[in-house]
Design a protein around this motif. Structure first.
Motif, PDB file in Angstrom:
ATOM      1  N   ILE A 186       0.663  -1.087  -0.106  1.00 49.51           N
ATOM      2  CA  ILE A 186       0.047  -0.140  -0.001  1.00 49.51           C
ATOM      3  C   ILE A 186       0.985   1.227  -0.191  1.00 49.51           C
ATOM      4  O   ILE A 186       1.664   1.385   1.002  1.00 49.51           O
ATOM      5  N   THR A 187       0.863   1.993  -0.992  1.00 51.71           N
ATOM      6  CA  THR A 187       1.420   3.263  -1.201  1.00 51.71           C
ATOM      7  C   THR A 187       0.477   4.258  -0.587  1.00 51.71           C
ATOM      8  O   THR A 187      -0.600   4.462  -0.738  1.00 51.71           O
ATOM      9  N   ARG A 188       1.069   5.198   0.171  1.00 55.66           N
ATOM     10  CA  ARG A 188       0.365   6.094   1.090  1.00 55.66           C
ATOM     11  C   ARG A 188       0.895   7.687   0.936  1.00 55.66           C
ATOM     12  O   ARG A 188       0.820   8.666   1.579  1.00 55.66           O
ATOM     13  N   GLY A 189       1.324   7.909  -0.247  1.00 55.27           N
ATOM     14  CA  GLY A 189       2.013   9.492  -0.613  1.00 55.27           C
ATOM     15  C   GLY A 189       2.987   9.900   0.381  1.00 55.27           C
ATOM     16  O   GLY A 189       4.052   8.977   0.412  1.00 55.27           O
ATOM     17  N   TYR A 202       6.618  -4.552   6.238  1.00 53.83           N
ATOM     18  CA  TYR A 202       7.759  -3.704   5.878  1.00 53.83           C
ATOM     19  C   TYR A 202       7.303  -2.315   5.771  1.00 53.83           C
ATOM     20  O   TYR A 202       6.311  -1.913   5.269  1.00 53.83           O
ATOM     21  N   ARG A 203       8.156  -1.397   6.289  1.00 52.16           N
ATOM     22  CA  ARG A 203       7.635  -0.147   6.002  1.00 52.16           C
ATOM     23  C   ARG A 203       8.751   0.913   5.215  1.00 52.16           C
ATOM     24  O   ARG A 203       9.995   0.698   5.474  1.00 52.16           O
ATOM     25  N   GLN A 204       8.395   1.712   4.172  1.00 58.28           N
ATOM     26  CA  GLN A 204       9.198   2.701   3.568  1.00 58.28           C
ATOM     27  C   GLN A 204       9.029   4.223   3.663  1.00 58.28           C
ATOM     28  O   GLN A 204       7.849   4.325   3.080  1.00 58.28           O
ATOM     29  N   ARG A 205       9.977   4.970   4.014  1.00 57.31           N
ATOM     30  CA  ARG A 205       9.717   6.231   3.953  1.00 57.31           C
ATOM     31  C   ARG A 205       9.840   6.794   2.528  1.00 57.31           C
ATOM     32  O   ARG A 205      10.763   5.996   1.733  1.00 57.31           O
ATOM     33  N   ILE A 206       9.432   7.905   2.052  1.00 58.33           N
ATOM     34  CA  ILE A 206       9.657   8.536   1.042  1.00 58.33           C
ATOM     35  C   ILE A 206      10.738   8.923   0.783  1.00 58.33           C
ATOM     36  O   ILE A 206      11.767   9.387   2.025  1.00 58.33           O
ATOM     37  N   ASP A 214       3.585   4.401 -10.190  1.00 57.06           N
ATOM     38  CA  ASP A 214       3.871   3.387 -11.152  1.00 57.06           C
ATOM     39  C   ASP A 214       5.486   2.847 -11.179  1.00 57.06           C
ATOM     40  O   ASP A 214       5.728   1.911 -11.476  1.00 57.06           O
ATOM     41  N   SER A 215       6.074   3.966 -11.033  1.00 58.21           N
ATOM     42  CA  SER A 215       7.682   3.828 -11.015  1.00 58.21           C
ATOM     43  C   SER A 215       8.107   3.000  -9.926  1.00 58.21           C
ATOM     44  O   SER A 215       8.850   2.010  -9.967  1.00 58.21           O
ATOM     45  N   PHE A 216       7.509   3.123  -8.530  1.00 52.52           N
ATOM     46  CA  PHE A 216       7.456   2.581  -7.491  1.00 52.52           C
ATOM     47  C   PHE A 216       7.311   1.110  -7.857  1.00 52.52           C
ATOM     48  O   PHE A 216       7.894   0.280  -7.560  1.00 52.52           O
ATOM     49  N   ILE A 217       6.117   0.742  -8.424  1.00 58.13           N
ATOM     50  CA  ILE A 217       5.692  -0.800  -8.732  1.00 58.13           C
ATOM     51  C   ILE A 217       6.813  -1.123  -9.575  1.00 58.13           C
ATOM     52  O   ILE A 217       7.085  -2.361  -9.411  1.00 58.13           O
ATOM     53  N   ALA A 218       7.033  -0.599 -10.571  1.00 52.30           N
ATOM     54  CA  ALA A 218       7.968  -1.168 -11.821  1.00 52.30           C
ATOM     55  C   ALA A 218       9.269  -1.577 -11.028  1.00 52.30           C
ATOM     56  O   ALA A 218       9.908  -2.713 -11.268  1.00 52.30           O
ATOM     57  N   MET A 219       9.926  -0.887 -10.275  1.00 49.38           N
ATOM     58  CA  MET A 219      11.187  -1.118  -9.758  1.00 49.38           C
ATOM     59  C   MET A 219      11.128  -1.992  -8.678  1.00 49.38           C
ATOM     60  O   MET A 219      11.986  -3.079  -8.523  1.00 49.38           O
ATOM     61  N   PHE A 220      10.018  -2.151  -7.804  1.00 53.77           N
ATOM     62  CA  PHE A 220       9.867  -2.894  -6.681  1.00 53.77           C
ATOM     63  C   PHE A 220       9.864  -4.462  -7.386  1.00 53.77           C
ATOM     64  O   PHE A 220      10.336  -5.390  -6.980  1.00 53.77           O
ATOM     65  N   ALA A 269      10.841   6.523  -7.488  1.00 47.76           N
ATOM     66  CA  ALA A 269       9.428   7.403  -7.403  1.00 47.76           C
ATOM     67  C   ALA A 269      10.063   8.746  -7.212  1.00 47.76           C
ATOM     68  O   ALA A 269       9.334   9.505  -7.822  1.00 47.76           O
ATOM     69  N   ALA A 270      10.848   9.032  -6.366  1.00 43.05           N
ATOM     70  CA  ALA A 270      11.344  10.312  -5.992  1.00 43.05           C
ATOM     71  C   ALA A 270      11.882  11.171  -7.457  1.00 43.05           C
ATOM     72  O   ALA A 270      11.676  12.132  -7.708  1.00 43.05           O
ATOM     73  N   LYS A 271      12.548  10.257  -8.176  1.00 44.33           N
ATOM     74  CA  LYS A 271      13.271  10.800  -9.538  1.00 44.33           C
ATOM     75  C   LYS A 271      12.046  11.015 -10.361  1.00 44.33           C
ATOM     76  O   LYS A 271      11.996  11.957 -11.167  1.00 44.33           O
ATOM     77  N   THR A 272      10.956  10.228 -10.530  1.00 42.50           N
ATOM     78  CA  THR A 272       9.855  10.390 -11.346  1.00 42.50           C
ATOM     79  C   THR A 272       9.316  11.867 -11.013  1.00 42.50           C
ATOM     80  O   THR A 272       8.742  12.528 -11.940  1.00 42.50           O
ATOM     81  N   CYS A 273       9.126  12.251  -9.746  1.00 45.27           N
ATOM     82  CA  CYS A 273       8.695  13.670  -9.511  1.00 45.27           C
ATOM     83  C   CYS A 273       9.405  14.622  -9.847  1.00 45.27           C
ATOM     84  O   CYS A 273       8.843  15.757  -9.956  1.00 45.27           O
ATOM     85  N   GLY A 274      10.395  14.392 -10.619  1.00 46.92           N
ATOM     86  CA  GLY A 274      11.333  15.540 -11.000  1.00 46.92           C
ATOM     87  C   GLY A 274      10.924  15.840 -12.411  1.00 46.92           C
ATOM     88  O   GLY A 274      11.757  17.116 -12.965  1.00 46.92           O
TER      89      GLY A 274
END
Length: 273
Positions: free
Chosen positions: A195-198, A211-215, A228-234, A255-260
């Motif tokens: 579950i991605t939560r922004g 597991y927890r993952q920070r942005i 979608d980039s998060f999903i693809a890389m995972f 995902a962070a790179k995609t936001c750029g």
């Protein structure tokens, strides 16, 4: 690893910029998976016959995506109308209801099934209308499925028994609601649930281990495509190496790179007409 994505494609129309960008969950995962070093990546979907469809097709070719099983039909390609708020979060404000793919519906034949079976992992989504094929596909290939924000108990029961990876967008869910959703998807048969939560990051579970993952902090231009980039890389990392923590770290960075930049993966052109 050979990845195949099946289903939705659109152009995202940024009204404030007057540009269209290739997009759609399945198409984005195909392109990003190849960029994240899948040995090969393929896409099956239905394109229209307009300028937008031709742009999507040429973009896929430039990205070395195998489109040998793609369909084209006379009519408009799918289009989503996008606006950005001051924080760079994308907001969908309209669409043409999916264009020709929504009108026709994708039909898989025996040649398609044999072709799909030559891959290592299939990704599709709630926007792709492949639910009827999931029991058959599950017998041939592991399946990843993006539910976005649109699920019900009945829909979970229809999909979760046939998929290996289930992804949800849950920025509006409480912590307890996230845990309940994860437990329900596991109970129905899905092995890995995310579950991605922004801005709150992501919560993932591998057969009950959380597991927890920070942005990853970044300057945000446009959030479209980040999920979608998060999903693809995972998928690329985890499916090959089975290390959830490492796959999540790399996914957050992707995902962070995609936001750029604008668009899910670039290729903006002026919209005509």
């Amino acid at each position: 690893m050979k990845l195949i994505a099946i289903g939705d494609n659109v152009v995202d129309y940024y009204k404030d910029r007057g540009e269209i960008f290739p997009g759609g969950n399945a198409l984005n995962v195909a392109v990003m998976g190849k960029r994240y070093h899948a040995a090969s990546s393929s896409y099956i979907g239905i394109l229209g016959s307009d300028r937008a469809a031709e742009h999507v097709k040429q973009t896929l070719l430039r990205e070395n995506i195998d489109i040998s099983r793609i369909r084209q039909a006379v009519g408009p390609n799918g289009e989503a109308v996008v606006s950005l708020n001051p924080e760079g979060d994308r907001v969908f404000v309209g669409s043409n209801a999916g264009g020709v793919q929504a009108f026709m519906g994708l039909r898989l034949n025996q040649e398609d099934l044999d072709y799909i079976s030559s891959h290592d992992l299939l990704h599709t989504s709630i926007y792709s209308n492949l639910e009827q094929y999931l029991p058959t596909l599950q017998e041939r290939i592991p399946i990843s499925f993006d539910f976005s924000t649109r699920w019900t108990e009945a829909y979970l029961q229809r999909v979760c028994p046939y998929i290996d990876y289930g992804f949800f967008s849950g920025s509006d869910l409480s912590e307890d609601e996230c845990h309940q959703l994860i437990s329900r998807a596991h109970h129905l048969g899905t092995k890995v649930v995310g579950i991605t939560r922004g801005a709150l990051g992501a919560i993932f579970s591998e057969e009950g281990k959380l597991y927890r993952q920070r942005i990853v902090e970044t300057e945000v231009v446009d959030t479209l495509g980040a999920g979608d980039s998060f999903i693809a890389m995972f998928l690329i990392q985890y499916h090959q190496h089975r290390d959830v923590a490492e796959a999540l770290e790399l996914a957050a960075a992707a995902a962070a790179k995609t936001c750029g930049h604008y668009g899910a993966f670039g290729y903006g052109i002026p919209k005509v007409g």
